[in-house]
Scaffold this active site. Structure first.
Site, PDB file in Angstrom:
ATOM      1  N   GLU A  85      -3.853  -9.456   3.871  1.00  0.00           N
ATOM      2  CA  GLU A  85      -4.642  -9.065   5.051  1.00  0.00           C
ATOM      3  C   GLU A  85      -5.765 -10.027   5.410  1.00  0.00           C
ATOM      4  O   GLU A  85      -6.000 -10.307   6.596  1.00  0.00           O
ATOM      5  CB  GLU A  85      -5.242  -7.662   4.844  1.00  0.00           C
ATOM      6  CG  GLU A  85      -4.252  -6.528   5.038  1.00  0.00           C
ATOM      7  CD  GLU A  85      -3.445  -6.185   3.797  1.00  0.00           C
ATOM      8  OE1 GLU A  85      -3.429  -7.009   2.849  1.00  0.00           O
ATOM      9  OE2 GLU A  85      -2.829  -5.108   3.770  1.00  0.00           O
ATOM     10  N   GLU A 107       0.839  -1.211   0.000  1.00  0.00           N
ATOM     11  CA  GLU A 107       0.000   0.000   0.000  1.00  0.00           C
ATOM     12  C   GLU A 107       0.872   1.259   0.000  1.00  0.00           C
ATOM     13  O   GLU A 107       0.550   2.239  -0.672  1.00  0.00           O
ATOM     14  CB  GLU A 107      -0.945  -0.030   1.205  1.00  0.00           C
ATOM     15  CG  GLU A 107      -1.992  -1.137   1.045  1.00  0.00           C
ATOM     16  CD  GLU A 107      -2.879  -1.290   2.259  1.00  0.00           C
ATOM     17  OE1 GLU A 107      -2.337  -1.546   3.359  1.00  0.00           O
ATOM     18  OE2 GLU A 107      -4.093  -1.133   2.129  1.00  0.00           O
TER      19      GLU A 107
END
Ligand code: 3HC
Ligand code: NAI
Length: 697
Positions: free
Chosen positions: A125, A105
């Site tokens: 995640e 990210e």
């Protein structure tokens, strides 16, 4: 301690390096260090571009998972990334090793991304029960489109550097083997020379909606992981990217992320993540070097021996396998060849390598002298003390000094076997699970006489074979099978009292187990359960309840899947049909023993099944067979298919509340005081208001 983030200048390029071993996780000190570095970059207008690097073998392994579940501390990762994206001069990153989760990210906040071959870029995640929370669900689809984002994000997947460039996740493939700093600075200079502008992903338009890909992803993950909430939540977040402007999309992502952070599944999955890393960390092995194992001896090439040999060959070890006669040895070699062929078909092994392994790395023999050069010999012959004693005597005779002698016994006394040799310090139990080349669990069973470096060798071998090793003490069934026999006995008691085996299986599956106890019995073979009952018959307490219907099934030749009929009827492949005759056999057993059946609901079945597991697990801890509750959790996650999103049985028990479990066990003990004896450790923890987690520390 060195600074977690450093800022330097390489001419007109600002070089910002994250140095937070072992994986450069983006903990609070890194986030604030990054903010300070960005302040400096903004304050130095002659710096034409900034390059973000991760020191060491990988770029960034993600957010700092150990912070999850605690109050968030500023600055938030999303704020750091938004600031990078909004900078007025180009920001570049160079990715080596891995850019995972928050690491990818952060890379997506940069304007230009260079990926070095060998790196993996991914968003794992959901495997932790959350969704990407710092822009991943909004920025990935803006670069790759919705369908490719849905291939990766709900799977918790990653892609290679090459694939990342194809997908548009990275802009340039770095030179192979190049230092990321040199490659990154060169890329940054090229960009500066070309007058490249900042190019934030956020400026890209929403990706085109793709209702088919969304529906397909939902259907896939509802089927593959029906209990898990984060995978479906991740799909919702990706779908939002196709209709929300970036700022709103990021807010929506954050809302879902915060919601996932509160779920028990998040707590369970993170407990599993850390437990599987702690399981091999034992004070007794600290600084103890394992012995080198490059050549393995396997005695007995049946179900287990051929599986163990396959696992070893797949991991690059040489194997010499001993059987009783050449026909049996040839049969074992054929099984191994079939297993390796399966690995070729699944793309895990190159066909040429398979041929070389079979011709160069595998030997079969009938004489023990062939084992003279092996580093570790493991026996997987019949489960019979006399047979094993004979094998151990031969191994003691032929193995070189310092070679490890191991047994794959399921139940026999490893200490007694060790005592039959002239070198008990070299003897250990290595309890593989079936099929041994597939199942990840290895119980390392350690008699008191075993030398620490032999235990270390067991753990090192497991690592080499890609297995997860758990230390177990010597007792009947070690950690896993000892506890299994307790909850299986609880299931039999419920069947005896009125539940049907099929209802028990359904309730157990509804809890999240992959299989109920009777489906499992059919898979393992009902003859195995029968043999176990026979073995224990002489020492059985008269108050114990014997599943006589299971004996009846055995006498009828219904041995489960392998004979086409057990608790279930197997006519069309592996999915069995319920069998009314089994219910008749159970009813006969009840009538013979004067039991009036009562009804059970699924919740009670699940509660009794799990309470029996936890109670026996507490005894296993008290007896020192498992050192820590996390060892039991890992055993059940890797050897028994316990649902990972529940963390492990001991984690589940803590979350459920030990006091309530103890109260239930005490109340059931009024009807069956023999079976439901509360474990002293469980009582003590409740009295002291503690939980199992407190014993992990
Ligand atoms: N946070 C905190 N600690 C971490 C960590 C992380 N993200 N990743 C790894 N660690 C720790 C491990 O617990 C271990 O600690 P120990 O030495 O004390 O046991 C140590 O780092 C080394 O880890 P591994 O043994 O796993 O090292 P490997 O070299 O085998 O693997 C890895 C490296 C591939 C990065 C692997 O550690 C991994 O998969 N880590 C988790 C990656 C991940 O899930 N990232 C996403 C995090 S969530 C997120 O980013 C949220 C964001 O969207 C906001
Ligand atoms: P198996 O019956 O499939 O194989 C045993 C093999 O040993 C046979 O091929 C036999 O010919 C050979 N053998 C017997 N005596 C021998 C000797 N003296 N020398 C050389 N070879 C000899 O049995 P399986 O299932 O592979 O079990 C082996 C061991 O592994 C047992 O101790 C069992 O308890 C244990 N185990 C079994 C598991 C399973 O699920 N099958 C799981 C974990 C452990």
């Amino acid at each position: 301690m060195s600074d977690p983030v450093t800022y330097e200048r390489d001419g007109d390029i600002a070089v910002i390096t994250i140095n937070n071993p072992p994986v450069n996780a983006l903990g609070q000190t890194v986030r604030s260090g990054l903010m300070a570095a960005l302040d400096r970059f903004e304050a130095e207008p002659d710096a034409q571009a900034a390059l973000i690097l991760g020191a060491g073998r990988l770029f960034i392994g993600g957010a700092d998972i150990s912070e999850f579940g605690r109050p968030p501390r500023a600055p938030k990762l999303g704020a750091v990334i938004d600031r990078v994206a909004a900078l007025r001069r180009p920001v570049i990153c160079a990715i080596q090793g891995a850019a995972l989760g928050g690491g990818l990210e952060l890379a997506l906040g940069c304007h230009y991304r260079l990926a070095i071959p060998g790196a993996r870029l991914g968003l794992p995640e959901v495997t932790l029960g959350i969704i990407p929370g710092a822009g991943g669900t909004q920025r990935v689809p803006r670069l790759t489109g919705i369908a490719a984002a849905l291939d990766m994000i709900p799977a918790g997947g990653s892609v290679t550097a090459e694939r990342a460039v194809e997908l548009g996740l990275a802009d340039r493939l770095g030179p192979e083997g190049e230092d990321p700093r040199a490659a990154g600075v060169a890329y940054a200079r090229d960009l500066v020379d070309q007058g490249a502008e900042p190019r934030p992903v956020d400026a890209l338009p929403c990706p085109a909606p793709d209702a088919d890909a969304v529906a397909q992803a939902r259907a896939t993950w509802r089927a593959k992981a029906p209990f898990e909430v984060a995978r479906l939540a991740a799909i919702d977040a990706v779908e939002a990217a196709s209709h929300l402007p970036i700022a709103e999309g990021l807010t929506e992502e954050r809302r879902i992320f915060d919601e996932m952070m509160q779920t028990p599944q998040r707590a369970g999955l993170i407990h599993a993540f850390f437990s599987e890393r702690k399981v091999a960390k034992l004070p007794e092995l600290d600084g103890v070097p394992p012995r080198e194992v490059a050549h393995l001896g396997v005695i007995g090439g049946g179900t287990m021996g051929s599986g163990i040999a396959t696992a070893a060959l797949l991991s690059g070890l040489r194997v010499t396998l001993i059987e009783r006669d050449m026909a049996a040895a040839d049969k074992a070699a054929a099984t191994i060849a079939r297993n390796l062929e399966g690995a070729v078909k699944r793309g895990k092994l190159d066909a040429g390598l398979r041929d070389r392994v079979l011709s160069d790395a595998l030997r079969t023999a009938t004489e023990y002298d062939a084992l003279a050069g092996v580093d570790l010999a493991i026996e997987a012959v019949f489960e019979d003390m006399e047979v094993k004693r004979h094998v151990f005597a031969e191994l003691d005779r032929v193995l070189r000094p310092g070679a490890v002698i191991a047994t794959n016994t399921s139940y026999l006394d490893v200490s007694a076997l060790a005592a039959t040799t002239s070198r008990p310090a070299d003897v250990i139990g290595l309890h593989f699970f079936s099929p041994a080349h597939v199942m990840k669990l290895l119980e390392v069973v350690v008699p008191d006489t075993t030398a620490p470096e032999v235990t270390a060798t067991g753990f090192a071998l497991a690592r080499k074979l890609g297995k997860v090793a758990v230390r177990a003490g010597v007792c009947d069934g070690f950690i896993g099978n000892r506890i299994l026999s307790a909850y299986r006995a609880a299931a039999d008691r419920m069947v005896f009292a009125g539940a049907s085996p099929y209802q028990v299986d359904r309730a157990v599956r509804a809890f999240g187990w992959p299989m109920g106890p009777y489906e499992m019995a059919d898979m393992a073979g009902l003859d195995i359960g029968y043999a176990t009952r026979q073995r224990k018959a002489a020492t059985r307490d008269p108050r114990d309840i014997v599943p006589t219907w299971a004996d009846a099934l055995h006498h009828l030749g219904r041995h489960g899947q392998k004979s086409g009929r057990g608790y279930y009827i197997y006519e069309n492949g592996r999915k069995g049909e319920e069998d009314p005759e089994v219910l008749d056999l159970v009813e006969t057993a009840r009538t013979e023993q004067g039991v009036t059946p009562r009804s059970f609901d699924d919740a009670e079945i699940q509660r009794r099944y799990m309470a029996a597991l936890i109670n026996e697990a507490a005894c296993v801890l008290e007896d020192g067979i498992a050192r820590r509750p996390l060892d039991i959790d890992v055993t059940f996650l890797y050897g028994y298919g316990f649902p990972r999103w529940r963390g492990g049985p001991m984690h589940w028990a803590d979350a459920e509340g030990l006091a309530g479990l103890l109260r239930d066990i005490e109340s059931w003990s009024e009807e069956d005081a023999f079976f439901w004896q509360p474990a002293p450790l469980l009582r003590r923890l409740v009295t002291e208001n503690r939980d199992f987690a407190s014993l992990n520390e």
